[in-house]
Design an enzyme around this catalytic site. Structure first.
Site, PDB file in Angstrom:
ATOM      1  N   ASP A   1       2.074   8.100   8.501  1.00  0.00           N
ATOM      2  CA  ASP A   1       1.581   7.545   9.760  1.00  0.00           C
ATOM      3  C   ASP A   1       2.695   6.786  10.475  1.00  0.00           C
ATOM      4  O   ASP A   1       3.714   6.435   9.880  1.00  0.00           O
ATOM      5  CB  ASP A   1       0.367   6.639   9.543  1.00  0.00           C
ATOM      6  CG  ASP A   1       0.678   5.400   8.705  1.00  0.00           C
ATOM      7  OD1 ASP A   1       1.803   5.295   8.171  1.00  0.00           O
ATOM      8  OD2 ASP A   1      -0.208   4.540   8.582  1.00  0.00           O
TER       9      ASP A   1
ATOM     10  N   ASP B   1      -9.641  -3.937   4.779  1.00  0.00           N
ATOM     11  CA  ASP B   1     -10.953  -3.552   5.292  1.00  0.00           C
ATOM     12  C   ASP B   1     -11.350  -2.142   4.865  1.00  0.00           C
ATOM     13  O   ASP B   1     -12.279  -1.555   5.411  1.00  0.00           O
ATOM     14  CB  ASP B   1     -10.969  -3.654   6.818  1.00  0.00           C
ATOM     15  CG  ASP B   1      -9.891  -2.795   7.479  1.00  0.00           C
ATOM     16  OD1 ASP B   1      -9.101  -2.142   6.749  1.00  0.00           O
ATOM     17  OD2 ASP B   1      -9.827  -2.776   8.717  1.00  0.00           O
TER      18      ASP B   1
ATOM     19  N   HIS C   1      -9.272   0.531   4.919  1.00  0.00           N
ATOM     20  CA  HIS C   1      -8.538   1.624   5.570  1.00  0.00           C
ATOM     21  C   HIS C   1      -7.495   2.188   4.612  1.00  0.00           C
ATOM     22  O   HIS C   1      -7.085   1.545   3.652  1.00  0.00           O
ATOM     23  CB  HIS C   1      -7.887   1.161   6.879  1.00  0.00           C
ATOM     24  CG  HIS C   1      -6.680   0.295   6.723  1.00  0.00           C
ATOM     25  ND1 HIS C   1      -6.720  -1.084   6.789  1.00  0.00           N
ATOM     26  CD2 HIS C   1      -5.375   0.611   6.521  1.00  0.00           C
ATOM     27  CE1 HIS C   1      -5.511  -1.576   6.637  1.00  0.00           C
ATOM     28  NE2 HIS C   1      -4.670  -0.566   6.464  1.00  0.00           N
TER      29      HIS C   1
END
Length: 242
Positions: free
Chosen positions: A66, A131, A133
């Site tokens: 990413d 969270d 991810h």
């Protein structure tokens, strides 16, 4: 899914290193995908002395899954993930830049095809976000049936208000859940008490885009390596351990 619980961050890092180095030492081209962040810093420090001998690892290619590219006046600036990985691993390990492949605005639509043509990712190292991810697949905005995709930051931030606004990086590029399902061995490392609750949620919750990492439990060769602190809330009778 396989769960490995080690006594310390050092032993956890060593276990992950053994998986990566074992994969990298095959007598063929090997494609490895690595993650930035705090969790793998010790792991990279341990790997560097082995990997610095490029003659032994000349067939290894590296992929970053990413990035958030800059636009406008800062468009030529390297992305944050690229810069961090250069600092913590690629530069001290003497890895040439032409053996590191990244997602860009020019190639993200063909990134999965490029990887497929190169023989797929042999091993990918990822972390678990605070969270739930993984990569840049974030709660409430992850297309769970997607390969590599581009997501506007304003959409991601609208459903995740705690995320920082970065106007010079308006788009996030990330390999999606389907991209990771093609990885031959997916390795997640989780460390520290601050990750204990989210690790428990990931392992115990049904698959949901509220907690995107839950989908990784469907991967046919998924290994979670954590330390005792991160595993402190788990009911160990519920998981297959090594």
């Amino acid at each position: 899914m396989k769960l490995i619980i080690e006594d310390s961050k050092e032993k956890m890092s060593e276990s992950a290193m053994q998986i990566l180095l074992g994969t990298m030492m095959q007598d063929k081209r090997v494609n490895i995908s690595l993650t930035a962040g705090r969790s793998p810093e010790l792991l990279y420090k341990m790997m560097i002395p082995y990997v610095k001998d490029q003659a032994k690892f000349a067939d290894v290619q590296y992929y970053l899954f990413d990035e958030a590219p800059y636009i406008g006046k800062t468009a030529k600036e390297d992305g944050e993930n690229w810069k961090e990985m250069q600092k913590v691993f690629f530069e001290p390990a003497n890895i040439p830049a032409d053996r590191v492949h990244i997602t860009t605005m020019d190639n993200w639509e063909t990134f999965d095809e490029q990887i497929r043509n190169a023989g797929e990712i042999d091993a990918m190292l990822i972390g678990l976000g605070f969270d739930g991810h993984f990569c840049s697949n974030c709660p409430r905005c992850t297309p769970m049936d997607s390969y590599t995709y581009a997501l506007e930051r304003k959409i991601k931030n609208a459903v995740n208000p705690a995320y920082a606004d970065k106007p010079q990086q308006p788009v996030t590029l990330t390999m999606g859940p389907k991209s990771l399902m093609r990885v031959k061995h997916l390795v997640m490392i989780v460390t520290g008490k601050e990750k204990a609750e989210i690790l428990k949620q990931m392992l115990d919750s049904p698959i949901t885009d509220e907690l995107p990492a839950t989908i990784l439990k469907l991967h046919p060769n998924f290994t979670v390596i954590c330390d005792q602190d991160a595993a402190s809330l788990l009911d160990l009778n519920n998981y297959k351990r090594l």
